[in-house]
Write a protein that holds these residues in place. Structure first.
Motif, PDB file in Angstrom:
ATOM      1  N   GLN A  34      15.768   3.403  -2.637  1.00  0.00           N
ATOM      2  CA  GLN A  34      14.816   4.470  -2.933  1.00  0.00           C
ATOM      3  C   GLN A  34      13.461   4.106  -2.334  1.00  0.00           C
ATOM      4  O   GLN A  34      12.865   3.096  -2.694  1.00  0.00           O
ATOM      5  CB  GLN A  34      14.691   4.629  -4.452  1.00  0.00           C
ATOM      6  N   LYS A  35      12.969   4.908  -1.398  1.00  0.00           N
ATOM      7  CA  LYS A  35      11.674   4.664  -0.765  1.00  0.00           C
ATOM      8  C   LYS A  35      10.548   5.020  -1.735  1.00  0.00           C
ATOM      9  O   LYS A  35      10.646   5.975  -2.502  1.00  0.00           O
ATOM     10  CB  LYS A  35      11.516   5.512   0.502  1.00  0.00           C
ATOM     11  N   VAL A  36       9.478   4.236  -1.719  1.00  0.00           N
ATOM     12  CA  VAL A  36       8.281   4.509  -2.509  1.00  0.00           C
ATOM     13  C   VAL A  36       7.265   5.154  -1.585  1.00  0.00           C
ATOM     14  O   VAL A  36       6.912   4.587  -0.546  1.00  0.00           O
ATOM     15  CB  VAL A  36       7.710   3.208  -3.118  1.00  0.00           C
ATOM     16  N   ARG A  37       6.833   6.346  -1.954  1.00  0.00           N
ATOM     17  CA  ARG A  37       5.841   7.070  -1.156  1.00  0.00           C
ATOM     18  C   ARG A  37       4.676   7.442  -2.073  1.00  0.00           C
ATOM     19  O   ARG A  37       4.888   7.992  -3.151  1.00  0.00           O
ATOM     20  CB  ARG A  37       6.458   8.314  -0.549  1.00  0.00           C
ATOM     21  N   LYS A  38       3.477   7.133  -1.635  1.00  0.00           N
ATOM     22  CA  LYS A  38       2.269   7.451  -2.396  1.00  0.00           C
ATOM     23  C   LYS A  38       1.212   7.990  -1.446  1.00  0.00           C
ATOM     24  O   LYS A  38       1.219   7.679  -0.254  1.00  0.00           O
ATOM     25  CB  LYS A  38       1.728   6.200  -3.092  1.00  0.00           C
TER      26      LYS A  38
ATOM     27  N   GLN B  11      -4.316   1.791  -6.787  1.00  0.00           N
ATOM     28  CA  GLN B  11      -3.421   0.715  -7.229  1.00  0.00           C
ATOM     29  C   GLN B  11      -3.843  -0.653  -6.722  1.00  0.00           C
ATOM     30  O   GLN B  11      -3.762  -1.644  -7.448  1.00  0.00           O
ATOM     31  CB  GLN B  11      -1.998   1.000  -6.753  1.00  0.00           C
TER      32      GLN B  11
ATOM     33  N   CYS C   9       5.039  -2.343  -4.238  1.00  0.00           N
ATOM     34  CA  CYS C   9       6.118  -1.717  -5.014  1.00  0.00           C
ATOM     35  C   CYS C   9       6.868  -2.679  -5.926  1.00  0.00           C
ATOM     36  O   CYS C   9       7.735  -2.256  -6.680  1.00  0.00           O
ATOM     37  CB  CYS C   9       7.104  -1.016  -4.086  1.00  0.00           C
TER      38      CYS C   9
ATOM     39  N   THR D 114       9.017  -4.996  -5.100  1.00  0.00           N
ATOM     40  CA  THR D 114      10.319  -5.424  -4.574  1.00  0.00           C
ATOM     41  C   THR D 114      10.328  -6.934  -4.343  1.00  0.00           C
ATOM     42  O   THR D 114       9.394  -7.482  -3.756  1.00  0.00           O
ATOM     43  CB  THR D 114      10.632  -4.682  -3.263  1.00  0.00           C
TER      44      THR D 114
ATOM     45  N   VAL E  23      10.798  -0.862   1.498  1.00  0.00           N
ATOM     46  CA  VAL E  23      10.795   0.085   0.385  1.00  0.00           C
ATOM     47  C   VAL E  23       9.529   0.939   0.398  1.00  0.00           C
ATOM     48  O   VAL E  23       9.587   2.148   0.240  1.00  0.00           O
ATOM     49  CB  VAL E  23      10.956  -0.656  -0.962  1.00  0.00           C
ATOM     50  N   CYS E  24       8.353   0.308   0.601  1.00  0.00           N
ATOM     51  CA  CYS E  24       7.093   1.069   0.544  1.00  0.00           C
ATOM     52  C   CYS E  24       6.283   1.023   1.833  1.00  0.00           C
ATOM     53  O   CYS E  24       5.184   1.573   1.889  1.00  0.00           O
ATOM     54  CB  CYS E  24       6.248   0.602  -0.628  1.00  0.00           C
TER      55      CYS E  24
ATOM     56  N   GLU F 171      -3.602   7.263  -4.071  1.00  0.00           N
ATOM     57  CA  GLU F 171      -2.812   6.476  -5.024  1.00  0.00           C
ATOM     58  C   GLU F 171      -2.769   5.009  -4.630  1.00  0.00           C
ATOM     59  O   GLU F 171      -2.877   4.125  -5.483  1.00  0.00           O
ATOM     60  CB  GLU F 171      -1.396   7.040  -5.131  1.00  0.00           C
ATOM     61  N   TRP F 172      -2.619   4.718  -3.324  1.00  0.00           N
ATOM     62  CA  TRP F 172      -2.623   3.325  -2.865  1.00  0.00           C
ATOM     63  C   TRP F 172      -3.980   2.687  -3.141  1.00  0.00           C
ATOM     64  O   TRP F 172      -4.058   1.557  -3.612  1.00  0.00           O
ATOM     65  CB  TRP F 172      -2.292   3.229  -1.378  1.00  0.00           C
TER      66      TRP F 172
END
Length: 131
Positions: free
Chosen positions: A2-6, A14, A50, A52, A98-99, A10-11
């Motif tokens: 599952q790819k993380v998209r923001k 975080q 993310c 991972t 992933v991200c 948002e980045w």
């Protein structure tokens, strides 16, 4: 996977400004300045973006370069490589698959058994010590 998209906002919310610069803008921290370059504690190094799990402490070695270095990723499918021609050089960039966070670069001058040196920015990682 599952790819993380923001969104960029948002980045930025975080990550610290320094983490954002490295992970999202492909920056590089100064050698011997990162929080993990000389860490010898056992545990797992996770993507700052993310979470991972990317590298294990039992694959970390002192390459003398000033950045955390590993001879293999925990799961090769979670680390993506791309050609990087910035700064007048040709290198292999390493990203979290992933991200898409920038991690660092991989070089063919590491120790056995792989002969690889994943040269990773501390700002791209979070360390989870073993119990």
């Amino acid at each position: 996977m599952q790819k993380v998209r923001k969104s960029d906002a948002e980045w930025r919310a975080q990550l610290s400004p320094e983490e954002y610069y490295v992970a999202r803008q492909k920056g590089t921290e100064r050698p011997f300045s990162g929080r993990y370059w000389d860490t010898t504690q056992h545990g797992i190094y996770r993507c700052v973006g993310c979470g991972t799990a990317l590298f294990a402490s039992d694959t970390k070695f002192d390459a003398g370069c000033g950045w955390p270095s590993y001879f293999k990723a925990l799961d090769p499918d979670l680390v993506r490589e791309e050609q990087d021609t910035s700064h007048g050089m040709v290198r292999t960039e390493v990203l979290c698959n992933v991200c898409d966070s920038h991690l660092g670069h991989v070089f063919p001058d590491g120790p056995p058994p792989t002969g690889l040196r994943y040269c990773i920015n501390s700002l791209s990682l979070d360390f989870e010590p073993s119990e």
